[in-house]
Design a protein around this motif. Structure first.
Motif, PDB file in Angstrom:
ATOM      1  N   GLU A  15     -16.625  59.085 -70.153  1.00 50.94           N
ATOM      2  CA  GLU A  15     -16.210  57.676 -69.663  1.00 50.94           C
ATOM      3  C   GLU A  15     -15.041  57.707 -68.872  1.00 50.94           C
ATOM      4  O   GLU A  15     -14.662  57.032 -67.992  1.00 50.94           O
ATOM      5  N   ALA A  16     -13.820  58.503 -69.194  1.00 54.72           N
ATOM      6  CA  ALA A  16     -12.537  58.670 -68.578  1.00 54.72           C
ATOM      7  C   ALA A  16     -12.236  59.797 -67.694  1.00 54.72           C
ATOM      8  O   ALA A  16     -11.386  60.020 -66.853  1.00 54.72           O
ATOM      9  N   ALA A  17     -13.476  60.603 -67.533  1.00 53.53           N
ATOM     10  CA  ALA A  17     -13.291  61.917 -66.588  1.00 53.53           C
ATOM     11  C   ALA A  17     -12.912  61.702 -65.301  1.00 53.53           C
ATOM     12  O   ALA A  17     -12.040  62.212 -64.719  1.00 53.53           O
ATOM     13  N   ASN A  18     -13.608  60.552 -64.713  1.00 50.78           N
ATOM     14  CA  ASN A  18     -13.586  60.524 -63.107  1.00 50.78           C
ATOM     15  C   ASN A  18     -14.194  61.785 -62.676  1.00 50.78           C
ATOM     16  O   ASN A  18     -15.167  62.319 -63.146  1.00 50.78           O
ATOM     17  N   THR A  19     -13.414  62.484 -61.965  1.00 52.16           N
ATOM     18  CA  THR A  19     -13.816  63.951 -61.206  1.00 52.16           C
ATOM     19  C   THR A  19     -13.386  65.073 -61.847  1.00 52.16           C
ATOM     20  O   THR A  19     -13.620  66.183 -61.564  1.00 52.16           O
ATOM     21  N   LEU A  20     -12.373  64.883 -62.850  1.00 53.86           N
ATOM     22  CA  LEU A  20     -11.900  66.108 -63.764  1.00 53.86           C
ATOM     23  C   LEU A  20     -12.392  65.970 -65.162  1.00 53.86           C
ATOM     24  O   LEU A  20     -12.376  64.851 -65.814  1.00 53.86           O
ATOM     25  N   THR A  21     -12.445  67.092 -65.639  1.00 55.26           N
ATOM     26  CA  THR A  21     -12.579  67.089 -67.253  1.00 55.26           C
ATOM     27  C   THR A  21     -11.325  67.853 -67.741  1.00 55.26           C
ATOM     28  O   THR A  21     -11.210  67.827 -68.958  1.00 55.26           O
ATOM     29  N   THR A  22     -10.775  68.889 -67.406  1.00 56.18           N
ATOM     30  CA  THR A  22      -9.536  69.360 -67.601  1.00 56.18           C
ATOM     31  C   THR A  22      -8.448  69.243 -66.690  1.00 56.18           C
ATOM     32  O   THR A  22      -8.561  69.445 -65.533  1.00 56.18           O
ATOM     33  N   TRP A  23      -7.343  68.924 -67.177  1.00 54.65           N
ATOM     34  CA  TRP A  23      -5.985  69.018 -66.374  1.00 54.65           C
ATOM     35  C   TRP A  23      -4.975  69.681 -67.249  1.00 54.65           C
ATOM     36  O   TRP A  23      -4.783  69.729 -68.500  1.00 54.65           O
ATOM     37  N   GLN A  24      -4.463  70.720 -66.464  1.00 55.71           N
ATOM     38  CA  GLN A  24      -3.293  71.617 -67.155  1.00 55.71           C
ATOM     39  C   GLN A  24      -1.939  71.653 -66.240  1.00 55.71           C
ATOM     40  O   GLN A  24      -2.219  71.513 -64.971  1.00 55.71           O
ATOM     41  N   GLN A  25      -0.942  71.560 -67.009  1.00 58.59           N
ATOM     42  CA  GLN A  25       0.330  71.782 -66.228  1.00 58.59           C
ATOM     43  C   GLN A  25       0.835  73.126 -66.603  1.00 58.59           C
ATOM     44  O   GLN A  25       1.185  73.313 -67.956  1.00 58.59           O
ATOM     45  N   VAL A  26       1.080  74.127 -65.948  1.00 52.97           N
ATOM     46  CA  VAL A  26       1.658  75.380 -66.176  1.00 52.97           C
ATOM     47  C   VAL A  26       2.904  75.583 -65.878  1.00 52.97           C
ATOM     48  O   VAL A  26       3.254  75.707 -64.657  1.00 52.97           O
ATOM     49  N   PRO A  27       3.808  75.852 -66.664  1.00 53.56           N
ATOM     50  CA  PRO A  27       5.423  75.984 -66.349  1.00 53.56           C
ATOM     51  C   PRO A  27       5.510  77.261 -65.641  1.00 53.56           C
ATOM     52  O   PRO A  27       4.824  78.245 -65.801  1.00 53.56           O
TER      53      PRO A  27
END
Length: 441
Positions: free
Chosen positions: A308-320
């Motif tokens: 329900e909250a996904a919109n167009t993405l299922t995974t989001w990651q910030q990589v330092p």
């Protein structure tokens, strides 16, 4: 018995393992690979300073044969443990932690009923008890789970909130699978070996170390696309291929097809009908990812989203970023199954950023200021889909292949398990079949 001339079509993990075993047995083996490098969906890529994986990102430690293979090729010491891997799950009603390897901590997931928490405990004990019969390298080892979808399996045994708030975000986020589209066989064969453990691994230096180690000493022709394999009643098999626009040919006594199963049948005009029918039923999911290179450091973050909250993405990651390795700070935006389907349907697989840009700016408002470059990664055939009933058909196909001497053998993760360890197991099986049918060198 003299060694056979064997051509392996495809230098993914299954093909490399099969080629390695057959070379060790004294056969003359050559591997033909359409891509510029070996490894298939396992490896490392870099485009304009943006680093990413070819597909697989993790190695699980639950396969004794695969662990022995790593030791054999000298990669055991290169394993880097990643303990208690988890992500923040974002729903429409809040945020919570989901663990990729379930533990008692999972009982704290908000939104579960008392009954679901109690069933979760009982389910964990029953799952542990199944460890002896569940082969993590073989989805067909749990035939009862093959006939039901993962969604129904979890909903019935654990409850709808466990499905919605725990299992579904993980499967959509890590595998881009919707639970109603796959059978419970993958889950039932691997979960018993995950319960009670908290560690997965990566390779020091990147996933590419695995295909590099397996390819060592093998004769591999990259950038060589096989067009057709012609079988003759007498004489060798003839393999027609193309390299740099030029037609080339190879002759072989035996052929191993280690391509993705859904494209395998097209290479063999004389394939028996039962094999053609099975291969026509092999399905894969596609995967789209947009990688962003940044000019400023970021804090590490990994998020999954409920449907329900996904919109167009299922995974989001910030990589330092990492100065020691030259890794620039990056963002990882994985398309949802729905957005992936849309991108493919609208012919936007080469413009994935347009599909996710609005959502990415919501998650990272300073994108336009901080982004130096971006790259859309499209994997047409990422993982085989073990849909209900597929496991039985797969096992029957393998049994036929193992029962009778033949000229063509097939291997790949679609014939074992949708994991790196499954691909390796399938390559081992094909090599054993040939050894039993044709002997060694």
């Amino acid at each position: 018995m003299t060694g056979k001339r064997i051509i392996v079509v495809g230098a993914g993990i299954a093909g490399l393992v099969a080629a390695r075993r057959l070379s060790q047995a004294g056969h003359s083996v050559r591997v033909l690979e359409a891509a510029e490098v070996a490894g298939g969906r396992v490896g490392d890529r870099e485009i304009r300073g943006i680093r990413f994986n070819a597909g697989a990102r993790l190695v699980y430690g639950f396969s004794p044969p695969f662990n022995a293979l790593l030791d054999e090729v000298g990669l055991t010491e290169a394993l880097v443990p990643v303990r208690r891997l988890s992500a923040e799950c974002v729903g429409t009603d809040g945020r919570w932690t989901v663990e990729l390897m379930p533990s008692l901590q999972s009982l704290l997931t908000p939104g579960l009923s008392v009954g679901e928490r109690l069933r979760f405990l009982s389910f964990g004990l029953n799952t542990l008890a199944a460890r002896r019969s569940a082969d993590p390298d073989d989805a067909a080892s749990m035939p009862a789970a093959d006939g039901v979808t993962l969604a129904d399996h979890i909903r019935t045994r654990l409850g709808p909130n466990v499905l919605e708030r725990m299992l579904e975000p993980i499967f959509r986020g890590t595998r881009s699978w919707n639970p109603e589209e796959v059978s419970a066989a993958f889950f039932a064969s691997t979960a018993p070996h995950l319960v009670g453990h908290d560690t997965v691994h990566v390779f020091k230096g990147g996933m590419g170390r695995l295909p590099d180690a397996l390819a060592r000493g093998l004769a591999i022709d990259c950038a060589t696309r096989v067009v057709a394999v012609e079988m003759h009643e007498s004489g060798p098999c003839h393999i027609r291929a193309e390299r740099n626009g030029d037609a080339i040919g190879y002759d072989a006594d035996l052929v191993i097809c280690a391509t993705e199963g859904s494209v395998a049948a097209a290479l063999f005009p004389d394939l028996p009908p039962d094999e053609r029918v099975f291969l026509a039923g092999v399905r894969y999911n596609s995967l789209g990812i947009v990688h962003y290179r940044l000019n400023r450091q970021v804090e590490p973050k990994m998020q999954f989203f409920t449907r329900e909250a996904a919109n167009t993405l299922t995974t989001w990651q910030q990589v330092p970023g990492n100065e020691a390795t030259g890794q620039a700070p990056q963002l990882y935006a994985q398309l949802s199954p729905e957005a992936t389907h849309e991108a493919k349907g609208r012919g936007m697989t080469d413009r994935l950023d347009e599909v996710v840009s609005e959502r990415v700016r919501e998650l990272y408002p300073s994108l336009d200021r901080d982004c130096v470059d971006r790259h859309g990664q499209w994997i047409e055939r990422m993982l085989p889909l073990f849909y209900p009933g597929y496991g039985r058909a797969m096992a029957a196909f393998r049994d036929r292949q193992s029962a009778t001497r033949r000229r063509v053998y097939f291997c790949g993760d679609y014939l074992a398990q949708a994991l790196v360890t499954g691909a390796a197991a399938s390559g081992e099986r094909a090599a054993r079949d040939i050894a039993r049918h044709w002997g060694g060198g």
